[in-house]
Design an enzyme around this catalytic site. Structure first.
Site, PDB file in Angstrom:
ATOM      1  N   GLU A   1       0.810  -1.223   0.000  1.00  0.00           N
ATOM      2  CA  GLU A   1       0.000   0.000   0.000  1.00  0.00           C
ATOM      3  C   GLU A   1       0.843   1.274   0.000  1.00  0.00           C
ATOM      4  OE1 GLU A   1      -2.856  -0.231   3.178  1.00  0.00           O
ATOM      5  OE2 GLU A   1      -3.938  -1.892   2.268  1.00  0.00           O
ATOM      6  N   ASP A   2       1.808   1.359  -0.884  1.00  0.00           N
ATOM      7  CA  ASP A   2       2.596   2.588  -0.924  1.00  0.00           C
ATOM      8  C   ASP A   2       2.069   3.576  -1.944  1.00  0.00           C
ATOM      9  OD1 ASP A   2       4.820   2.866   1.032  1.00  0.00           O
ATOM     10  OD2 ASP A   2       5.090   0.793   0.459  1.00  0.00           O
TER      11      ASP A   2
END
Length: 835
Positions: free
Chosen positions: A436-437
């Protein structure tokens, strides 16, 4: 990666980072040396949770700090991680113990081995600073041989004569230069929550073993064994290296000793190659492991060492835009995920509970687990090796953009340690680069170019350390081309869209990336909450807008309509959602597979308003391993009726159902058997045939009217071998409608020698149960008893939303009366006094 020899170059290095040593350097001694002289596990410590100025204060006496006796593993957030009123503690936690000043191995070394500690760890021997390790999940080792000779702490009245004072500071304070990020949707626990050992080694010992198999589909397997040596005294001479592989099928007898290789002791490493002509391959159905003994021999008794290791042989193939193959055959990856978290223990979950958790996982039919979002213990990987569960194991890079050079170095070092320390486990399938960057508000920013650059560096690092396995990443669409295997965000029917849009989302992404896997999907469910109509509260949900979790959709306010915010969080809806996803996955012959989020509920500081505060409730188990109904949905799809037939009637935690007289209600049954017959109050309602594409319940559902009052359901399933298996449950059926709730009642449910369990129920003015109520209630206890709260479960929180107008809690009683009370806003308080 720093090594021990770098760490020991000079005395000044004692204040440097701890050596991120491979687990294999010390763990094997636990397997091959039974003499406790050589390995001492440090179980008993004193602990103080607050700030101190250093080891002098830690050992000066109890007038400075009030210490408690603890046994490792120990997490100092074991109680407060899901406190409904106060966020969990972030700060210093101190530990002290005495260790012997003995040198049982002639001219040997003494190592202090940490299997992991949270989140930054500083170590002293007596008053001498040994070093600091940054990161909460990788193993690390300090060589304390010379430090044990340092003088005792001046003026200490606690230090034992003839022993060294070992002081450890663990600190989980917020730190922008340490991963994972504080934006992460899980608790960053503190403490010595994994084991600590003293290990006595020879003057020359094995630092690390990497076993690299090359496994064709047919023919012999080629094995390379590389051993890295630890020789801080720079002893010279010649040594011999050999590998003996054992055959478990023949009571551990060796079936081959390979490669007596002569080498120079001053070398950093030595390697050997051999073949296994008729290899037995590792798979989820047959997780075959080869034990091996690595020998290093010399003419000198100060330089002799051996090590037990295990390895497995498997062949993997990722078909472009197609399925995954293991050992030449298609394998649909039926996955789940887990955090290192458990009720009453937090990150210090004991090994017996870990073993039970993975047994339940395997019994559900899981063949893949994602270990989120950090390195987990060697014991966990050993369980996966033994049970036949493939692993996606992941770096700590989670929701934090790209930090400065120090942050990047720490993140890469932790990832390097992860790969080096778990390299030999055959269960490892994918090295996860991060998670989830593309998260809103990442620190310092969502710099897409910088994120792509760092992800490429992490990908290249993984392949340089281990060219035999693929990399993976979940949710960072603008960098989806970098990892070998990619998972987009698809939360059909929860954070956006409807679950009926699931197949469309998969097929759209199939064409975008060469190797698609679906990591994270599911729904929150408040255990014990059920619904006659799980769709009654769901407003119009926009369709054809995608099914990703976007923005901050997990929050309980703002944004467009979505089921995660507007639904009832019932187990009933969650079962339907899982059911639809599983039937869809089963029919797609090109699909690699998925991992449902998550196997067991866990704590998170971001979800204080959930029905159980600060708990992510997407598990198919509660935080204490209690099964939710959805567990059986997965089991019905993922297990074989030939080897493990099962049948389960939905609603074992649904004591009161409701509706009008003679109104038909659905009975859901989950089974992997070909046919099931249902009985209501002793009368057969007929036999149904299982068809996985007949939604819901694969066709095993009945519409029937219940009688007012007591009802009994029983099913008989015919397994493939014609062996009948059964399930049954009893429940009440309430036909009286309820009005506005006005009163709470308390009743004792059960009594044991040590505990009472009570239940609160909500009623209207006529005394009718308000069976759809979801209001929060708060329990309190007056008296000598102890409330079983802060467990993060539906029956183990003092503040909890009702499930169908009821809630339960347990307390430990003691001599004398205890008064338990339950309150809710606008409702008359109820209390009960029990002796």
């Amino acid at each position: 990666m720093p090594t021990r020899r770098h760490f020991l170059k000079s005395a000044a290095a004692t204040a440097a980072l701890a050596h991120p040593l491979s687990a294999s350097i010390v763990r094997p001694f636990f397997q091959v040396i039974t003499d406790p002289t050589f390995v001492k596990t440090l179980d008993t410590w004193d602990h103080y949770r607050d700030s101190l100025a250093g080891p002098w204060e830690a050992w000066h006496g109890d007038e400075i700090a009030a210490w408690e006796h603890v046994t490792l593993p120990h997490c100092f957030n074991h109680y407060d991680a899901c406190d409904p009123d106060t966020p969990y503690y972030r700060g210093q936690g101190w530990y002290r113990t005495s260790i012997p000043v003995t040198f049982p191995v002639n001219n040997g070394r003494i190592l202090l081995h940490f299997e992991g500690a949270g989140q930054t760890t500083t170590v002293w021997i007596n008053s001498q600073l040994i070093g600091t390790h940054i990161g909460g999940y990788d193993e690390f080792v300090f060589d304390i041989t010379d430090a044990l000779k340092s003088p005792p702490i001046a003026g200490s009245i606690k230090q034992k004569p003839g022993a060294a004072a070992l002081t450890v500071l663990t600190d989980n304070s917020r730190d922008l230069e340490r991963s994972p990020s504080d934006l992460s949707d899980f608790s960053l626990y503190g403490g010595l929550y994994r084991k600590v050992h003293l290990v006595y080694t020879p003057a020359i010992s094995i630092e690390q073993v990497h076993i690299t198999p090359t496994v064709p589909l047919n023919g012999p397997a080629k094995i390379n064994v590389k051993v890295t040596l630890y020789n801080p005294a720079k002893i010279t001479g010649k040594g011999k290296f050999s590998v003996t592989v054992l055959d478990p099928a023949h009571q551990g007898k060796g079936f081959g000793t390979h490669s007596d290789v002569e080498f120079d002791l001053s070398a950093d490493s030595v390697s050997a190659d051999f073949t296994i002509d008729d290899p037995v391959l590792w798979s989820p159905d047959k997780p075959f492991l080869y034990p091996a003994i690595i020998y290093i021999k010399t003419d000198s008794p100060i330089a002799i060492t051996d090590m037990n290791v295990r390895f497995g042989l498997k062949h993997t193939e990722w078909v472009p835009h197609g399925p995954f193959k293991l050992n030449g055959e298609r394998l649909l990856l039926n996955g789940t995920q887990r955090h290192m978290d458990h009720a009453g223990y937090a990150a210090a979950q004991p090994e017996d509970l870990l073993r039970e958790e993975f047994r339940l996982m395997k019994t559900m039919g899981v063949n893949l687990v994602r270990l989120a979002h950090y390195q987990q213990t060697k014991f966990v990987l050993d369980l996966c090796d033994e049970l036949g569960i493939l692993v996606w194991e992941e770096s700590t890079w989670c929701r934090e953009g790209i930090g400065d050079a120090k942050w990047q170095e720490q993140t890469k070092t932790a990832f390097t340690n992860l790969i080096n320390q778990h390299y030999n486990h055959p269960s490892i399938l994918i090295w996860g680069l991060g998670n989830e960057d593309d998260w809103p508000n990442e620190y310092p920013s969502v710099d897409k170019a910088a994120i792509r650059k760092f992800m490429q560096e992490m990908h290249d690092l993984a392949h340089s350390l281990d060219p035999t396995r693929v990399t993976g990443f979940r949710r960072c669409d603008f960098a989806a081309d970098i990892p070998d295997v990619y998972s987009p965000s698809i939360w059909a029917g929860w954070y956006s869209g409807l679950y009926t849009e699931y197949e469309k989302s998969l097929t759209t992404w199939r064409e975008k990336v060469p190797h698609l896997i679906h990591i994270e999907w599911g729904a929150d469910s408040h255990a014990r909450r059920h619904a006659e109509d799980p769709y009654a509260h769901i407003p119009h949900i926009a369709t054809d807008q995608g099914t990703a979790e976007t923005g901050l959709a997990y929050r309980d306010a703002g944004g467009p309509p979505r089921i995660s915010r507007d639904g009832d969080w019932s187990e009933t809806y969650a079962c339907d959602l899982f059911d639809w996803h599983l039937k869809t996955q089963e029919k797609l012959d090109w699909f690699t597979g998925s991992a449902q989020w998550i196997f067991k509920d866990f704590t998170t500081p971001l979800r204080a308003e959930n029905p159980v505060p600060r708990i992510n409730q997407k598990g198919v188990l509660e935080r204490d391993l209690s099964l939710k109904e959805s567990y059986f949905v997965f089991q019905s799809y993922w297990t074989s009726a030939n080897s493990a037939p099962m049948v389960h009637i939905y609603g074992h935690t649904w004591p009161v159902r409701w509706g009008a007289p003679n109104e038909k209600r659905m009975v859901r049954v989950y089974s992997n058997c070909p046919s099931v017959e249902l009985y209501l109050n002793g009368i057969s309602l007929g036999t149904k045939t299982r068809n996985s594409q007949d939604f819901p319940c694969a066709g095993l559902r009945w519409e029937t009217a219940f009688v007012h009052g007591k009802n009994h359901l029983r099913v008989v399933a015919n397994s493939v071998s014609n062996r009948a298996i059964t399930d049954e449950l009893h429940f009440e059926y309430q036909t009286a409608a309820w009005s506005k709730p006005t009163q709470l009642k308390l009743a004792q449910l059960s009594l044991t020698a040590t505990t009472d369990t009570v239940e609160a129920t909500l009623h209207d003015a006529s005394g009718n149960l308000c069976l759809d109520s979801r209001i929060p209630v708060r329990f309190s206890l007056a008296g000598p008893g102890i409330l079983h709260d802060n467990l993060g479960t539906s029956s183990g929180s003092r503040l909890v939303q009702l499930y169908n107008g009821r809630a339960q809690i347990t307390y430990t009683h003691a001599n004398g009366p205890n008064t338990i009370a339950v309150t809710a806003e606008g409702i008359t308080t109820a209390s009960l006094t029990l002796s």
